[in-house]
Design a protein around this motif. Structure first.
Motif, mmCIF file in Angstrom:
data_model
loop_
_atom_site.group_PDB
_atom_site.id
_atom_site.type_symbol
_atom_site.label_atom_id
_atom_site.label_comp_id
_atom_site.label_asym_id
_atom_site.label_seq_id
_atom_site.Cartn_x
_atom_site.Cartn_y
_atom_site.Cartn_z
ATOM 1 N N PHE A 10 0.828 -1.202 0.000
ATOM 2 C CA PHE A 10 0.000 0.000 0.000
ATOM 3 C C PHE A 10 0.867 1.258 0.000
ATOM 4 O O PHE A 10 0.657 2.185 -0.787
ATOM 5 N N ARG A 11 1.846 1.306 0.912
ATOM 6 C CA ARG A 11 2.716 2.474 1.019
ATOM 7 C C ARG A 11 3.408 2.774 -0.303
ATOM 8 O O ARG A 11 3.484 3.932 -0.741
ATOM 9 N N LYS A 12 3.878 1.745 -0.978
ATOM 10 C CA LYS A 12 4.604 1.929 -2.231
ATOM 11 C C LYS A 12 3.679 2.471 -3.311
ATOM 12 O O LYS A 12 4.060 3.369 -4.085
ATOM 13 N N GLN A 13 2.447 1.955 -3.373
ATOM 14 C CA GLN A 13 1.507 2.450 -4.371
ATOM 15 C C GLN A 13 1.171 3.926 -4.142
ATOM 16 O O GLN A 13 1.078 4.708 -5.086
ATOM 17 N N VAL A 14 1.000 4.295 -2.890
ATOM 18 C CA VAL A 14 0.676 5.686 -2.572
ATOM 19 C C VAL A 14 1.822 6.610 -2.949
ATOM 20 O O VAL A 14 1.637 7.648 -3.586
ATOM 21 N N VAL A 15 3.028 6.231 -2.569
ATOM 22 C CA VAL A 15 4.201 7.070 -2.837
ATOM 23 C C VAL A 15 4.421 7.225 -4.333
ATOM 24 O O VAL A 15 4.657 8.330 -4.833
ATOM 25 N N GLU A 16 4.329 6.136 -5.076
ATOM 26 C CA GLU A 16 4.649 6.175 -6.500
ATOM 27 C C GLU A 16 3.582 6.883 -7.331
ATOM 28 O O GLU A 16 3.887 7.463 -8.370
ATOM 29 N N SER A 17 2.330 6.840 -6.888
ATOM 30 C CA SER A 17 1.246 7.415 -7.703
ATOM 31 C C SER A 17 0.696 8.715 -7.130
ATOM 32 O O SER A 17 -0.156 9.346 -7.764
ATOM 33 N N GLY A 18 1.137 9.112 -5.940
ATOM 34 C CA GLY A 18 0.596 10.311 -5.318
ATOM 35 C C GLY A 18 -0.841 10.164 -4.868
ATOM 36 O O GLY A 18 -1.552 11.150 -4.695
ATOM 37 N N GLY A 19 -1.292 8.919 -4.689
ATOM 38 C CA GLY A 19 -2.641 8.681 -4.206
ATOM 39 C C GLY A 19 -3.640 8.314 -5.281
ATOM 40 O O GLY A 19 -4.786 7.978 -4.967
ATOM 41 N N PHE A 20 -3.234 8.353 -6.552
ATOM 42 C CA PHE A 20 -4.167 8.111 -7.654
ATOM 43 C C PHE A 20 -4.290 6.634 -8.010
ATOM 44 O O PHE A 20 -5.397 6.119 -8.156
ATOM 45 N N ASP A 21 -3.183 5.957 -8.211
ATOM 46 C CA ASP A 21 -3.205 4.566 -8.667
ATOM 47 C C ASP A 21 -2.948 3.626 -7.505
ATOM 48 O O ASP A 21 -1.844 3.095 -7.337
ATOM 49 N N VAL A 22 -3.954 3.422 -6.694
ATOM 50 C CA VAL A 22 -3.877 2.540 -5.537
ATOM 51 C C VAL A 22 -4.997 1.517 -5.670
ATOM 52 O O VAL A 22 -6.164 1.891 -5.857
ATOM 53 N N ASP A 23 -4.657 0.247 -5.620
ATOM 54 C CA ASP A 23 -5.695 -0.777 -5.767
ATOM 55 C C ASP A 23 -5.805 -1.682 -4.547
ATOM 56 O O ASP A 23 -6.533 -2.679 -4.554
ATOM 57 N N PHE A 24 -5.074 -1.315 -3.479
ATOM 58 C CA PHE A 24 -5.129 -2.102 -2.255
ATOM 59 C C PHE A 24 -5.220 -1.148 -1.077
ATOM 60 O O PHE A 24 -4.438 -0.211 -0.966
ATOM 61 N N PHE A 25 -6.200 -1.374 -0.200
ATOM 62 C CA PHE A 25 -6.453 -0.449 0.897
ATOM 63 C C PHE A 25 -6.538 -1.212 2.220
ATOM 64 O O PHE A 25 -7.531 -1.899 2.472
ATOM 65 N N GLU A 76 -9.553 10.515 0.889
ATOM 66 C CA GLU A 76 -8.792 10.369 2.122
ATOM 67 C C GLU A 76 -9.384 11.252 3.211
ATOM 68 O O GLU A 76 -9.672 12.425 2.998
ATOM 69 N N PHE A 77 -9.577 10.666 4.379
ATOM 70 C CA PHE A 77 -10.182 11.363 5.509
ATOM 71 C C PHE A 77 -9.146 11.548 6.615
ATOM 72 O O PHE A 77 -8.554 10.579 7.085
ATOM 73 N N VAL A 78 -8.929 12.785 7.004
ATOM 74 C CA VAL A 78 -8.173 13.092 8.210
ATOM 75 C C VAL A 78 -9.037 14.070 9.000
ATOM 76 O O VAL A 78 -9.771 13.694 9.881
ATOM 77 N N SER A 79 -8.989 15.341 8.664
ATOM 78 C CA SER A 79 -9.930 16.296 9.234
ATOM 79 C C SER A 79 -10.750 16.964 8.143
ATOM 80 O O SER A 79 -11.744 17.611 8.411
ATOM 81 N N PHE A 80 -10.329 16.802 6.898
ATOM 82 C CA PHE A 80 -11.071 17.264 5.744
ATOM 83 C C PHE A 80 -10.963 16.195 4.669
ATOM 84 O O PHE A 80 -10.221 15.235 4.818
ATOM 85 N N ILE A 81 -11.718 16.353 3.569
ATOM 86 C CA ILE A 81 -11.731 15.341 2.507
ATOM 87 C C ILE A 81 -10.877 15.816 1.340
ATOM 88 O O ILE A 81 -11.067 16.919 0.840
ATOM 89 N N THR A 82 -9.972 14.976 0.898
ATOM 90 C CA THR A 82 -9.270 15.207 -0.349
ATOM 91 C C THR A 82 -9.597 14.075 -1.313
ATOM 92 O O THR A 82 -9.568 12.911 -0.936
ATOM 93 N N TYR A 83 -9.932 14.446 -2.534
ATOM 94 C CA TYR A 83 -10.259 13.481 -3.579
ATOM 95 C C TYR A 83 -9.075 13.388 -4.543
ATOM 96 O O TYR A 83 -8.495 14.404 -4.925
ATOM 97 N N TYR A 84 -8.758 12.159 -4.967
ATOM 98 C CA TYR A 84 -7.738 11.897 -5.981
ATOM 99 C C TYR A 84 -8.450 11.189 -7.120
ATOM 100 O O TYR A 84 -8.782 10.004 -7.012
ATOM 101 N N ILE A 85 -8.691 11.897 -8.209
ATOM 102 C CA ILE A 85 -9.606 11.416 -9.240
ATOM 103 C C ILE A 85 -8.880 11.267 -10.574
ATOM 104 O O ILE A 85 -8.174 12.175 -11.021
ATOM 105 N N THR A 86 -9.074 10.122 -11.192
ATOM 106 C CA THR A 86 -8.580 9.870 -12.540
ATOM 107 C C THR A 86 -9.756 9.991 -13.498
ATOM 108 O O THR A 86 -10.771 9.309 -13.335
#
Length: 294
Positions: A47-62, A107-117
């Motif tokens: 998971f960590r590697k997918q997030v780092v390499e894609s910036g949050g866009f191309d992640v298929d495992f959560f 992604e949820f922390v205190s606000f919502i950020t969307y990563y959309i393709t």
């Protein structure tokens, strides 16, 4: 470095929206001690590697305990895709058009950020570029009902640096409460230079004004708005302190738009869109307010 900014609640704040917290996934993920034994370290690293390499866009495992998850095509991700494309078109002078959401992560922390393709379309060469946008659904202030801030707006494969939104760089002129036009706004001699009433020909050349009307309705009802579209524009007034001739005020990077329109179905609506930038490419803030008059 991977940014997180998030929250589904729209809070009234006395201070400017705080900068989104940053989670450095290159060091570790944000699991509690009690979660450690329940997560396979191999899966966590994947998971960590997918997030780092894609910036949050191309992640298929959560992983179960992570705050990033897949949401897909929803009324929110469709609306935010259009906002991201608008920011890109505004910066680049292009006319990319929305076709569909290919995938989306939230992604949820205190606000919502969307990563959309996004599957987009370039009508000039009929090409279907893949477009990436990251939009922060931020906390509200200044009597607004919705605030969206873009951070990433680019064609996939292009290398453009991303940075955090710099609230301090926004002109103080655009930090007051959002309110409807004064009765004398278009006639008072000391205000005339700030205002421009949009002509019908401007609507033809600036179709994104209809996106703003759609966004006004979305700020009222975050849902599929197809039953209310298209709208019939009645009047649009733009206000900016940028020293440009009247017809160019529509293209001001920092401006407030006051619009009245009739929705499909006959609703009489008024809305305000305040557009600001911090001077950084890919960045645009849209603050929105809606009134239904019948």
């Amino acid at each position: 470095m991977y940014d997180c900014m998030l929250d589904e609640a729209k809070l009234w704040l006395d201070q400017p929206p705080p900068p989104p917290p940053i989670v450095d996934y290159s060091l570790s993920t944000t699991f509690s001690d009690s979660d450690e034994d329940e997560i396979d370290p191999v899966e966590r690293e994947r998971f960590r590697k997918q997030v780092v390499e894609s910036g949050g866009f191309d992640v298929d495992f959560f992983p179960v305990y992570e705050k990033l998850f897949s949401s897909g095509s929803t009324p929110s991700t469709v609306m935010l895709s259009k906002v991201g494309l608008h920011c890109h078109n505004f910066d680049k002078g292009t006319n990319l058009q929305f076709k569909s959401v290919q995938k989306a992560n939230e992604e949820f922390v205190s606000f919502i950020t969307y990563y959309i393709t996004v599957e987009a379309m370039d009508p000039f060469n009929d090409s279907p570029p893949t477009f990436l946008t990251s939009v922060w659904d931020a906390a509200t202030k200044n009597n607004e009902s919705l605030r969206l801030v873009t951070k990433v707006c680019r064609i996939k494969g292009t290398k453009e640096e991303t940075t955090l939104w710099d609230h301090d760089a926004v002109d103080e002129f655009y930090k007051d409460d959002i309110s409807w036009l004064d009765d004398d706004a278009l006639t008072a001699s000391d205000k005339q230079l700030q205002y421009y009433e949009v002509k019908e020909s401007d609507l033809l050349d600036n179709e994104w004004l209809y996106l703003y009307a759609e966004l006004v309705l979305f700020s009222k009802w975050a849902m599929d708005l197809s039953a209310y579209l298209p709208v019939k524009m009645k009047k649009v007034v733009v206000r900016t302190r940028e020293d440009v001739e009247s017809s160019k005020k529509l293209r001001s990077k920092n401006a407030t738009f006051y619009m009245s329109f009739t929705s499909c179905g006959g609703l009489e609506c008024r809305g305000i869109i305040r557009r600001t930038t911090d001077g950084i490419p890919q960045h645009m803030s849209l603050q929105v307010k809606c009134w239904i008059d019948n």
